[in-house]
Design a protein around this motif. Structure first.
Motif, PDB file in Angstrom:
ATOM      1  N   UNK A  81      45.143  38.381  41.283  1.00 49.94           N
ATOM      2  CA  UNK A  81      45.259  38.964  39.946  1.00 49.94           C
ATOM      3  C   UNK A  81      44.022  38.661  39.119  1.00 49.94           C
ATOM      4  N   UNK A  82      43.423  37.485  39.350  1.00 51.24           N
ATOM      5  CA  UNK A  82      42.285  37.069  38.531  1.00 51.24           C
ATOM      6  C   UNK A  82      41.021  36.931  39.366  1.00 51.24           C
ATOM      7  N   UNK A  83      39.906  37.232  38.715  1.00 52.17           N
ATOM      8  CA  UNK A  83      38.582  37.081  39.317  1.00 52.17           C
ATOM      9  C   UNK A  83      37.746  36.238  38.366  1.00 52.17           C
ATOM     10  N   UNK A  84      37.343  35.047  38.796  1.00 52.82           N
ATOM     11  CA  UNK A  84      36.661  34.112  37.915  1.00 52.82           C
ATOM     12  C   UNK A  84      35.151  34.303  37.919  1.00 52.82           C
ATOM     13  N   UNK A  85      34.577  34.175  36.743  1.00 49.90           N
ATOM     14  CA  UNK A  85      33.141  33.998  36.582  1.00 49.90           C
ATOM     15  C   UNK A  85      32.967  32.733  35.747  1.00 49.90           C
ATOM     16  N   UNK A  86      32.529  31.654  36.381  1.00 53.27           N
ATOM     17  CA  UNK A  86      32.442  30.353  35.716  1.00 53.27           C
ATOM     18  C   UNK A  86      30.987  30.022  35.424  1.00 53.27           C
ATOM     19  N   UNK A  87      30.724  29.724  34.155  1.00 50.02           N
ATOM     20  CA  UNK A  87      29.373  29.455  33.681  1.00 50.02           C
ATOM     21  C   UNK A  87      29.282  28.029  33.148  1.00 50.02           C
TER      22      UNK A  87
END
Length: 327
Positions: A81-87
């Motif tokens: 359900x979720x797609x992470x972009x971690x900065x």
């Protein structure tokens, strides 16, 4: 994957136990001096790493790693359900998510950062977002057939989800101040901002971005003077996996609400919003057309509007984002 990231992965796998510098160097394929250099970088980023002669390095149990693996292990919703972009750092997670939305990114994008240089709040206010003390995240949604007049419901949905997540992990009495702030012991610990883009042909919402900023731990050196009487933090010190558990809890509740929301069922998150409201039953001052009024909040209706009674007259219905509440 960089040497630093490999070291952090190994420390996470052995959290609470020491790993010798020799073992790390052999496993990763760099010198022990290189290990030490990267350990210092990780410590400077806020990771709580003990370095002890003849024992090696240990990621402390209370270290709040806050990476994708740590978050996903606490998710109850389907992983896809979720797609992470971690900065590590960004100007604004809402801005990043907005640009990705314009490029066609699908619904379910979650942009996360532990620091923002230009964090935004409601009505153009800034949101203080220092490194290592908060959770700053934004979610991209593409709801179908939603008019712009109902985007306030998404903010309410986010407030309910974050309130429950903060209460679950901390055990503390976090409450919602209409419409988009969360408070603990009279101090603001979270702000929520929903932005969107309209489809000009249909007049419906093309996509929405809901951003949340959480003051998880006290910032180093404290809050700036202008915030010291207003802002607070959820915890006084680091909590094991605190950021990851709160982020996952928020996503679990938010997407649970959203599944019902897409079916036209708003009852779940609105009931929670009302249950944790700080304002129902309180007397407040508010402005309408630059004229100040005083009344009692008697309810929050199904569009998340405040229902305010003034001097026994017909109640006012105050829409999110269109009025100012003074107290």
């Amino acid at each position: 994957m960089s040497a630093k990231e490999k070291i952090l992965d190994l420390l996470i796998e052995n959290k609470g136990s020491y790993i010798s510098g020799e073992e790390l160097a052999s496993t990763i394929g760099i010198s022990r001096a290189g290990i030490w250099k990267n350990i210092k970088k990780l410590q400077n980023e806020g990771h709580l790493i003990d370095a002890v002669t003849n024992k090696g390095y240990m990621l402390k149990p209370s270290s709040d790693v806050f990476d994708e693996k740590s978050i996903r292990k606490h998710l109850d919703i389907p992983q896809d359900i979720v797609n992470f972009k971690i900065l590590k750092e960004t100007q604004s997670t809402n801005s990043v998510a907005y640009q990705m939305a314009l490029s066609g990114e699908p619904e379910g994008l979650v942009v996360l950062s532990r620091q923002q240089s230009l964090g935004r709040g409601h009505k153009g206010h800034t949101f203080y977002s220092p490194a290592g003390s908060g959770i700053y995240l934004s979610i991209l949604l593409r709801p179908s057939n939603l008019s712009s007049s109902k985007t306030g419901l998404i903010t309410c949905m986010g407030a309910s989800a974050m309130c429950r997540a903060l209460r679950d992990v901390s055990g503390k009495d976090v409450r919602i101040k209409w419409v988009n702030d969360l408070f603990l012991d009279g101090r603001k610990v979270c702000g929520i901002l929903t932005e969107g883009a309209l489809d000009l042909e249909s007049g419906l919402l093309g996509f929405s971005i809901t951003g949340c900023g959480v003051n998880l731990y006290p910032p180093k050196g404290g809050f700036p003077p202008e915030l010291s009487d207003i802002a607070g933090s959820l915890f006084d010190d680091n909590v094991d996996d605190g950021g990851s558990r709160i982020t996952a809890g928020f996503l679990n509740y938010f997407f649970g609400y959203y599944e019902d929301f897409k079916k036209g069922n708003h009852e779940g998150f609105l009931n929670d919003y009302r249950q944790y409201s700080l304002i129902i039953g309180k007397n407040v001052k508010f402005d309408i057309d630059k004229e100040e009024h005083t009344g009692k909040v008697i309810a929050i209706d199904d569009l998340c509007r405040l229902v305010i009674q003034e001097n026994g007259e017909k109640p006012y219905l105050l829409e999110p984002g269109k009025v100012s509440i003074h107290s």
